[in-house]
Design a protein around this motif. Structure first.
Motif, mmCIF file in Angstrom:
data_model
loop_
_atom_site.group_PDB
_atom_site.id
_atom_site.type_symbol
_atom_site.label_atom_id
_atom_site.label_comp_id
_atom_site.label_asym_id
_atom_site.label_seq_id
_atom_site.Cartn_x
_atom_site.Cartn_y
_atom_site.Cartn_z
ATOM 1 N N ALA A 176 -0.183 -14.867 8.079
ATOM 2 C CA ALA A 176 0.283 -15.425 6.804
ATOM 3 C C ALA A 176 1.777 -15.196 6.609
ATOM 4 C CB ALA A 176 -0.509 -14.804 5.656
ATOM 5 N N ILE A 177 2.271 -14.022 6.940
ATOM 6 C CA ILE A 177 3.699 -13.744 6.767
ATOM 7 C C ILE A 177 4.532 -14.622 7.698
ATOM 8 C CG2 ILE A 177 5.468 -11.984 7.146
ATOM 9 C CD1 ILE A 177 3.973 -11.649 4.551
ATOM 10 N N TYR A 178 4.056 -14.803 8.915
ATOM 11 C CA TYR A 178 4.797 -15.633 9.872
ATOM 12 C C TYR A 178 4.869 -17.085 9.407
ATOM 13 C CZ TYR A 178 5.769 -18.104 14.232
ATOM 14 O OH TYR A 178 6.305 -18.947 15.178
ATOM 15 N N LEU A 179 3.720 -17.627 8.978
ATOM 16 C CA LEU A 179 3.694 -19.021 8.551
ATOM 17 C C LEU A 179 4.360 -19.217 7.196
ATOM 18 C CD1 LEU A 179 0.047 -19.941 9.634
ATOM 19 C CD2 LEU A 179 2.169 -20.490 10.814
ATOM 20 N N MET A 180 4.190 -18.273 6.291
ATOM 21 C CA MET A 180 4.788 -18.407 4.972
ATOM 22 C C MET A 180 6.306 -18.350 5.051
ATOM 23 S SD MET A 180 3.827 -16.323 1.483
ATOM 24 C CE MET A 180 4.577 -14.794 2.045
ATOM 25 N N GLY A 181 6.838 -17.559 5.970
ATOM 26 C CA GLY A 181 8.288 -17.524 6.140
ATOM 27 C C GLY A 181 8.845 -18.879 6.536
ATOM 28 N N HIS A 182 8.138 -19.592 7.413
ATOM 29 C CA HIS A 182 8.565 -20.947 7.773
ATOM 30 C C HIS A 182 8.479 -21.886 6.583
ATOM 31 C CE1 HIS A 182 9.203 -20.845 12.146
ATOM 32 N NE2 HIS A 182 8.306 -19.894 12.157
ATOM 33 N N ALA A 511 14.726 -17.481 11.725
ATOM 34 C CA ALA A 511 14.477 -18.387 12.848
ATOM 35 C C ALA A 511 14.492 -19.839 12.407
ATOM 36 C CB ALA A 511 13.136 -18.044 13.502
ATOM 37 N N THR A 512 13.990 -20.111 11.212
ATOM 38 C CA THR A 512 13.984 -21.483 10.717
ATOM 39 C C THR A 512 15.346 -21.909 10.205
ATOM 40 O OG1 THR A 512 11.695 -21.098 10.059
ATOM 41 C CG2 THR A 512 12.738 -23.084 9.239
ATOM 42 N N LEU A 513 16.052 -20.995 9.542
ATOM 43 C CA LEU A 513 17.361 -21.344 8.977
ATOM 44 C C LEU A 513 18.394 -21.618 10.058
ATOM 45 C CD1 LEU A 513 17.788 -18.945 5.912
ATOM 46 C CD2 LEU A 513 17.717 -21.433 5.867
ATOM 47 N N PHE A 514 18.408 -20.796 11.093
ATOM 48 C CA PHE A 514 19.463 -20.869 12.110
ATOM 49 C C PHE A 514 18.993 -21.502 13.417
ATOM 50 C CE2 PHE A 514 20.327 -17.092 9.462
ATOM 51 C CZ PHE A 514 21.516 -17.516 8.894
ATOM 52 N N TYR A 517 14.559 -21.378 17.333
ATOM 53 C CA TYR A 517 13.587 -21.990 18.246
ATOM 54 C C TYR A 517 14.252 -23.043 19.128
ATOM 55 C CZ TYR A 517 10.157 -19.716 15.288
ATOM 56 O OH TYR A 517 9.421 -18.786 14.604
ATOM 57 N N GLY A 518 15.209 -23.782 18.549
ATOM 58 C CA GLY A 518 15.931 -24.744 19.372
ATOM 59 C C GLY A 518 16.745 -24.071 20.448
ATOM 60 N N ARG A 519 17.319 -22.927 20.129
ATOM 61 C CA ARG A 519 18.081 -22.193 21.153
ATOM 62 C C ARG A 519 17.157 -21.634 22.226
ATOM 63 N NH1 ARG A 519 23.110 -21.548 18.784
ATOM 64 N NH2 ARG A 519 23.127 -21.806 16.510
ATOM 65 N N ILE A 520 15.984 -21.155 21.818
ATOM 66 C CA ILE A 520 15.019 -20.667 22.808
ATOM 67 C C ILE A 520 14.561 -21.810 23.708
ATOM 68 C CG2 ILE A 520 12.710 -19.701 23.079
ATOM 69 C CD1 ILE A 520 13.184 -18.100 20.543
ATOM 70 N N LYS A 521 14.391 -22.998 23.106
ATOM 71 C CA LYS A 521 13.978 -24.157 23.905
ATOM 72 C C LYS A 521 15.037 -24.512 24.935
ATOM 73 C CE LYS A 521 12.803 -29.026 23.514
ATOM 74 N NZ LYS A 521 12.629 -30.189 22.614
ATOM 75 N N ASN A 522 16.312 -24.448 24.547
ATOM 76 C CA ASN A 522 17.376 -24.779 25.488
ATOM 77 C C ASN A 522 17.461 -23.760 26.620
ATOM 78 O OD1 ASN A 522 18.095 -27.005 23.947
ATOM 79 N ND2 ASN A 522 19.558 -25.835 22.714
ATOM 80 N N ILE A 534 15.591 -33.239 14.091
ATOM 81 C CA ILE A 534 16.684 -33.055 13.140
ATOM 82 C C ILE A 534 17.922 -32.548 13.847
ATOM 83 C CG2 ILE A 534 17.372 -31.786 11.085
ATOM 84 C CD1 ILE A 534 14.448 -31.734 10.271
ATOM 85 N N HIS A 535 17.736 -31.585 14.728
ATOM 86 C CA HIS A 535 18.887 -31.030 15.430
ATOM 87 C C HIS A 535 19.403 -31.986 16.500
ATOM 88 C CE1 HIS A 535 18.289 -27.224 13.378
ATOM 89 N NE2 HIS A 535 17.012 -27.296 13.683
#
Length: 688
Positions: A176-182, A511-514, A517-522, A534-535
């Motif tokens: 819940a904390i992980y998903l609610m943060g997103h 992680a969502t603001l900055f 996840y996109g950086r990890i994907k790259n 979006i990015h």
């Protein structure tokens, strides 16, 4: 005379609670009707899913009632309240039913539906085998926890029950904390971004190539599986005769092939069927067929909604010049606002072009403040819970021991509902759940069971986490704390985890603001969040290259023009959008544009063709460039597209004009005499 005090009777509250439960049941049925076909769904699937959605919704109602019931004085509070015994029974029923649904019934039921076998006994055995590993991991964790609790507090029934409830709460709280943060970041950010019509259209265009590619893969996969069924149907000897009825059922359920498949790559016939047909092979083939059909239905629905949304946004942008808005009729449009007849074209234009974006901005600011308040309450609750924003709004006078009012109950329900919605939005944003998805009126049974289980699993931890925002003396008087909180805080480890772990909500928020996840994907080549479009738009505003928004724009245009959902790639097609035509004329673009071949059109019936929407200029590239950059691009394009003259390369020699040459200068129609009154050329002015 002795006065006898009569305890207050909660008749009005009982009626309100009963009506609220009926309303929740009706809303849950409407939600189920949107995502599954109620008449075609078996009762053994529909009833557990209904309970898994209705019980968590009742928890959102039960928490404020518990707060008011525990804080009432002798005269009774001016709020909705119930007797303590009734509240305790409601908590026991809701909690243990949710516990059994999430940890036993729904996981087994999901694998039972997805087994692929025909007989109920084989389905049950497959479901037990599929869940055995998961249940063994849970049992191992429970054994370790039981040893720890037995050493700390002794071995008794209360310790075992507390261990079971604490383990379930810990797992639910982590998720819940992980998903609610997103969700706390995604809700206001999406509202802000969707307020910009052109930016929203650009994101749809950037997302279109991925959806189109997945749709083509889903159709090809289904055709390959159907070809295997055809091969099985042609085999009339050997072990295939023992399963002939099963094979015939698979062939009938496959139906006719899609008319759009010939424009794709041909079906893969290399996957030959085995020489010995077994029940396990047919069950695996049936399971793959079921998943492939629902996968195709999922992406067909997603593609249709994407195209329809892009067409509506295009129509809204086109209405800026005429100040009138008329939507083309479309049965796939989910919103009911375009179908309202009392709206005039001018009122509809004002609504969609001005009012709705403004409302989105206002709600985005409101929910952003609410997200900040929840994060602040998570961080401050272990140090000074009286300073949390939830305490200020729900129980501002808790030190005076005044009962909770109806307005405070409404505010508490709003806080808890927003936290639950944020967690559910995070489920949609974080794509780590495989191929599960909710499809309108066609959701796969296994996916429906999984989503219902997730909703039920998140609600109770979020509800108790909301209760920890309140001051300690106030929350300890609630029935929910006596029922669940004391067992969670049975050991020091549980108490530390309950108050310290929610601070880690900052991790998914950052992680969502900055875009971590996109950086990890790259770096690693994979991503967790479905926010890449979006990015991609932000990093590649020009939209060139594979998978850019220009390719998505051409795919959407082909669908609107009736070329078919599964048209060939737009890289070889000529775009008819105004932005590309103006760019090609004014900037001298050197991109190769090949007209679309007539044979590339997919055979579509008149019922499936969409109305063509007039294109508009959606290219924002010139707005992002200043004068000097634009001038430099024009000069560069001019020199790059200029052809070298033939006389410079040693070809045909340079020829002088006739009026400069010495030949025929005295003739009547040639030479320089034309400039001084010679023969007049038809259509020109004669001097003299």
């Amino acid at each position: 005379m002795f006065s006898v005090s009569v305890p207050p009777v909660s008749v009005g509250s009982n009626v309100f609670f009963a009506l609220a439960l009926c309303s929740i049941s009706v809303l849950v049925l409407l939600l189920l009707r949107r995502f599954v076909t109620i008449r075609a769904t078996p009762a053994y699937i529909l009833v557990p899913i209904f309970l898994a959605l209705a019980l968590p919704a009742s928890v959102v109602l039960l928490v404020p009632i518990d707060l008011a019931s525990s804080s009432r004085d002798g005269t009774g509070p001016k709020a909705i309240w119930l007797p303590d015994r009734v509240v305790l029974v409601c908590w026991r029923i809701a909690y243990w039913l949710i516990f059994m649904l999430t940890w036993a019934i729904l996981p087994l039921l999901g694998d039972y539906v997805d087994s692929g076998y025909r007989e109920p006994k084989a389905r049950i055995l497959y479901s037990l085998r599929s869940n055995a590993r998961y249940q063994l991991i849970v049992l191992a964790c429970a054994t370790v926890g039981l040893i720890y609790v037995s050493i700390s507090n002794g071995f008794d029934f209360t310790s075992i029950k507390g261990l079971v409830m604490a383990l379930a709460y810990v797992w639910g709280l982590v998720l819940a904390i992980y998903l609610m943060g997103h969700g706390l970041v995604s809700i206001p950010r999406n509202l802000f971004r969707n307020a910009n019509i052109s930016g929203r259209l650009r994101r749809f265009q950037a997302h279109a190539p991925k959806v189109h590619e997945r749709l083509m893969d889903a159709v090809n996969e289904l055709e390959n599986l159907n070809s295997q069924v055809d091969q099985l149907q042609q085999r009339k000897t050997g072990t295939a005769r023992d399963f002939q009825e099963w094979i015939e059922d698979l062939a009938e359920s496959s139906g006719s092939s899609d008319v759009r498949v010939p424009i794709l790559e041909s079906a893969d016939t290399s996957a030959t069927i085995p020489s010995v047909i077994t029940e396990r092979y047919l069950a695996d083939l049936t399971r793959r067929l079921q998943r492939a059909r629902h996968m195709k239905a999922r992406f067909v629905d997603e593609w249709d909604r994407l195209v329809q949304s892009a067409a509506d946004l295009e129509t809204i942008m086109n209405s800026a010049a005429s100040k009138k808005l008329e939507f083309a009729p479309a049965p796939r449009r989910s919103s009911c606002l375009p179908k309202m007849k009392f709206l005039t074209p001018y009122m509809r234009y004002q609504l969609y072009y001005n009012i709705i974006p403004t409302v989105r901005l206002a709600f985005g600011a409101f929910f952003a403040v609410a997200s900040v308040c929840i994060v602040w309450s998570e961080l401050i609750k272990s140090l000074a819970p009286q300073l949390s924003a939830v305490t200020w709004t729900v129980v501002p006078k808790w030190k005076d021991e005044k009962p909770l009012g109806f307005g405070n109950q409404v505010i508490a329900s709003a806080w808890l509902l927003y936290m639950c919605v944020a967690a559910l939005v995070g489920v949609n944003d974080v794509q780590v759940w495989g191929n599960r998805a909710l499809v309108r009126r066609n959701t796969y049974g296994e996916s429906a069971c999984w989503y219902a289980s997730l909703v039920a699993r998140l609600t109770v931890p979020i509800a108790y986490n909301f209760l920890t925002f309140l001051p300690k003396d106030f929350r300890r008087g609630t029935t929910f704390y006596k029922f669940l909180g004391q067992l969670i805080n049975l050991t020091r480890l549980g108490k530390w985890f309950d108050f310290i772990f929610p601070i880690f909500i900052l991790l998914p928020i950052c992680a969502t603001l900055f875009n971590l996840y996109g950086r990890i994907k790259n770096i690693c080549g994979f991503g967790l969040a479905e926010d890449d479009d979006i990015h991609d738009v932000e990093n590649n505003p020009a939209g060139y290259g594979m998978g850019g928004w220009r390719e998505g724009r051409d795919l959407i245009e082909r669908e609107l023009n009736g070329y078919g959902t599964l048209a060939v790639s737009s890289r070889g097609g000529r775009s008819t959008w105004a932005s590309d035509r103006e760019e090609g004329d004014s900037r001298g673009s050197s991109r190769l544009r090949v007209p679309v071949a007539e044979g590339s059109r997919s055979p579509r019936t008149s019922q499936t063709q969409r109305p063509v929407t007039a294109p508009t200029v959606v290219d924002d590239e010139e707005e992002e460039e200043n004068f000097f950059k634009s001038f430099a691009h024009r000069v560069r394009n001019t020199f790059e597209t200029t052809n070298t003259p033939q006389w410079f390369n040693g070809g045909e020699p340079l020829r002088l004009p006739r009026w400069m040459s010495g030949d025929n200068t005295t003739t009547e129609d040639g030479g320089i005499n034309r400039l001084f009154g010679g023969r007049a050329v038809p259509g020109r002015l004669r001097l003299g």
